[in-house]
Design a protein around this motif. Structure first.
Motif, PDB file in Angstrom:
ATOM      1  N   PRO A   1      -9.277   9.781 -11.870  1.00  0.00           N
ATOM      2  CA  PRO A   1      -8.672  11.117 -11.996  1.00  0.00           C
ATOM      3  C   PRO A   1      -8.629  11.645 -13.431  1.00  0.00           C
ATOM      4  O   PRO A   1      -8.634  12.865 -13.642  1.00  0.00           O
ATOM      5  N   ASP A   2      -8.603  10.741 -14.418  1.00  0.00           N
ATOM      6  CA  ASP A   2      -8.502  11.166 -15.817  1.00  0.00           C
ATOM      7  C   ASP A   2      -9.860  11.357 -16.486  1.00  0.00           C
ATOM      8  O   ASP A   2      -9.925  11.779 -17.638  1.00  0.00           O
ATOM      9  N   GLU A   3     -10.949  11.035 -15.802  1.00  0.00           N
ATOM     10  CA  GLU A   3     -12.284  11.148 -16.380  1.00  0.00           C
ATOM     11  C   GLU A   3     -13.032  12.320 -15.759  1.00  0.00           C
ATOM     12  O   GLU A   3     -12.768  12.720 -14.626  1.00  0.00           O
ATOM     13  N   SER A   4     -13.985  12.840 -16.528  1.00  0.00           N
ATOM     14  CA  SER A   4     -14.829  13.915 -16.019  1.00  0.00           C
ATOM     15  C   SER A   4     -15.982  13.335 -15.210  1.00  0.00           C
ATOM     16  O   SER A   4     -16.394  12.186 -15.423  1.00  0.00           O
ATOM     17  N   SER A   5     -16.481  14.118 -14.278  1.00  0.00           N
ATOM     18  CA  SER A   5     -17.652  13.680 -13.515  1.00  0.00           C
ATOM     19  C   SER A   5     -18.891  13.735 -14.407  1.00  0.00           C
ATOM     20  O   SER A   5     -18.933  14.488 -15.375  1.00  0.00           O
ATOM     21  N   PRO A   6     -19.931  12.944 -14.101  1.00  0.00           N
ATOM     22  CA  PRO A   6     -21.179  13.002 -14.875  1.00  0.00           C
ATOM     23  C   PRO A   6     -21.787  14.401 -14.816  1.00  0.00           C
ATOM     24  O   PRO A   6     -21.558  15.136 -13.855  1.00  0.00           O
ATOM     25  N   PHE A   7     -22.573  14.751 -15.835  1.00  0.00           N
ATOM     26  CA  PHE A   7     -23.127  16.104 -15.897  1.00  0.00           C
ATOM     27  C   PHE A   7     -24.023  16.401 -14.704  1.00  0.00           C
ATOM     28  O   PHE A   7     -24.055  17.528 -14.195  1.00  0.00           O
ATOM     29  N   TYR A   8     -24.769  15.380 -14.215  1.00  0.00           N
ATOM     30  CA  TYR A   8     -25.665  15.622 -13.087  1.00  0.00           C
ATOM     31  C   TYR A   8     -24.863  15.909 -11.817  1.00  0.00           C
ATOM     32  O   TYR A   8     -25.307  16.674 -10.949  1.00  0.00           O
ATOM     33  N   TRP A   9     -23.681  15.300 -11.702  1.00  0.00           N
ATOM     34  CA  TRP A   9     -22.839  15.563 -10.541  1.00  0.00           C
ATOM     35  C   TRP A   9     -22.271  16.982 -10.606  1.00  0.00           C
ATOM     36  O   TRP A   9     -22.182  17.664  -9.588  1.00  0.00           O
ATOM     37  N   ALA A  10     -21.902  17.423 -11.816  1.00  0.00           N
ATOM     38  CA  ALA A  10     -21.431  18.801 -11.994  1.00  0.00           C
ATOM     39  C   ALA A  10     -22.537  19.782 -11.630  1.00  0.00           C
ATOM     40  O   ALA A  10     -22.289  20.820 -10.992  1.00  0.00           O
ATOM     41  N   PHE A  11     -23.770  19.461 -12.014  1.00  0.00           N
ATOM     42  CA  PHE A  11     -24.919  20.312 -11.696  1.00  0.00           C
ATOM     43  C   PHE A  11     -25.129  20.396 -10.191  1.00  0.00           C
ATOM     44  O   PHE A  11     -25.280  21.483  -9.621  1.00  0.00           O
ATOM     45  N   LEU A  12     -25.162  19.227  -9.520  1.00  0.00           N
ATOM     46  CA  LEU A  12     -25.381  19.200  -8.073  1.00  0.00           C
ATOM     47  C   LEU A  12     -24.231  19.883  -7.326  1.00  0.00           C
ATOM     48  O   LEU A  12     -24.463  20.585  -6.334  1.00  0.00           O
ATOM     49  N   SER A  13     -23.009  19.690  -7.804  1.00  0.00           N
ATOM     50  CA  SER A  13     -21.856  20.331  -7.172  1.00  0.00           C
ATOM     51  C   SER A  13     -21.946  21.848  -7.313  1.00  0.00           C
ATOM     52  O   SER A  13     -21.655  22.595  -6.369  1.00  0.00           O
TER      53      SER A  13
END
Length: 332
Positions: free
Chosen positions: A226-238
């Motif tokens: 919960p305290d970490e950001s998602s990987p950039f590729y996951w943000a892209f796919l989302s």
């Protein structure tokens, strides 16, 4: 700076960069979407997105696919910046003591973002559509059916000065967004640039209501903790998944908006007196399937556009620029 604290200038930079990169990548597909949505039954110039792009390159050259891009590149920075920053602002205000937002509150934040962005979106789309659709009208006029220039000018009073005089139809002279804007302001005032505002709200508010909560929940699935950001590729796919879903969901509203904002009409293309009249005529003359015109193109445009936007937004390019700016370094 606290992670919970909103840096509005950074969000504006992130949204602006993301918008410019995204529009540059997908603008030809957006042009195809506009032309496909404006086609009427029995007057089809293009069979599909690919056919539209091929014919555009053949008749107008490679840069014909970027007609109207200058308007988008100029205004997409404030448009995307307002959309993303407003959503972030409303989410921050609706959050309770740092706790996560409920889906309803996420939807309210998206609604607020959609309402804010139309200040820029409506005139941007208004000008862009005129430039994008010019090639379709020129191709349609090359068909055997002939029409007097006086009838064309009567159907298109705002842009009538861009046509040559004479008995036979000729393609409109190239006009710029600045010329169209001046003509609209001179003839209709500021409301001329905000034609289709209601339809734009009908499209952008539901889009934001669907997109932002969907993205937030999809992106949350990729977080290691919960305290970490998602990987950039996951943000892209989302961003891609949420964007394409929301785009298809509101495509009927986008068709109505495109038709209402198109000042130029073909030889036998009807005009509309508002949203209700437009919906009624499309249903009666073209059937329900007409509201899905350009849906595939729109999904292909929005998916990478918002995928890129979310990567820029969450990587924090704006924060990096501000933290390393000369003024910041000098004041440190």
């Amino acid at each position: 700076m606290s992670q919970n604290q909103i840096s509005l200038p950074a969000k504006l930079i992130n949204g602006g960069i993301a918008g410019i990169v995204g529009v540059t990548c997908v603008f030809p597909i957006d042009l195809a979407k506009t032309r496909l949505q404006n086609q009427r039954q029995g007057q089809q110039v293009y069979k599909s997105m690919l056919d539209c792009l091929v014919k555009t390159v053949r008749s107008e050259g490679y840069f014909g696919m970027y007609r109207g891009a200058a308007v988008n590149l100029t205004l997409v920075t404030p448009e995307k910046a307002i959309k993303l920053a407003a959503n972030d602002f409303f989410r921050h205000k609706l959050a309770r003591d740092g706790k996560g937002l409920t889906v309803v509150r996420e939807m309210l934040a998206g609604c607020g973002a959609g309402m804010c962005q139309v200040i820029v979106t409506t005139p941007m789309e208004m000008l862009k559509i005129q430039l994008q659709d010019a090639g379709r009208l020129a191709a349609q006029q090359q068909k055997p059916v002939m029409m007097s220039s006086s009838k064309i000018m009567a159907a298109n009073p705002v842009l009538s000065r861009s046509f040559n005089s004479g008995a036979a139809v000729s393609a409109p002279r190239p006009v710029s967004a600045t010329q169209i804007a001046k003509e609209l302001l001179n003839t209709q005032g500021i409301q001329g640039l905000y034609r289709g505002l209601g339809a734009t709200l009908m499209r952008d508010v539901p889009f934001s209501v669907v997109y932002f909560p969907l993205f937030a929940n999809l992106n949350k699935l990729g977080k290691p903790s919960p305290d970490e950001s998602s990987p950039f590729y996951w943000a892209f796919l989302s961003g891609c998944a949420a964007g394409s879903t929301a785009a298809v969901a509101v495509n009927p509203c986008d068709v109505v908006k495109t038709r209402l904002q198109s000042l130029n009409k073909g030889a036998s293309e009807e005009s509309y007196n508002g949203v209700v009249d437009c919906v009624s005529k499309i249903l009666r003359k073209e059937g329900p399937s007409a509201f899905l015109k350009g849906a595939g193109c729109r999904a292909l445009v929005i998916a990478p556009l918002f995928g890129i936007a979310q990567v820029m937004y969450f990587v924090g390019v704006g924060e990096y620029i501000l933290d390393n700016s000369p003024l910041r370094v000098l004041s440190a």
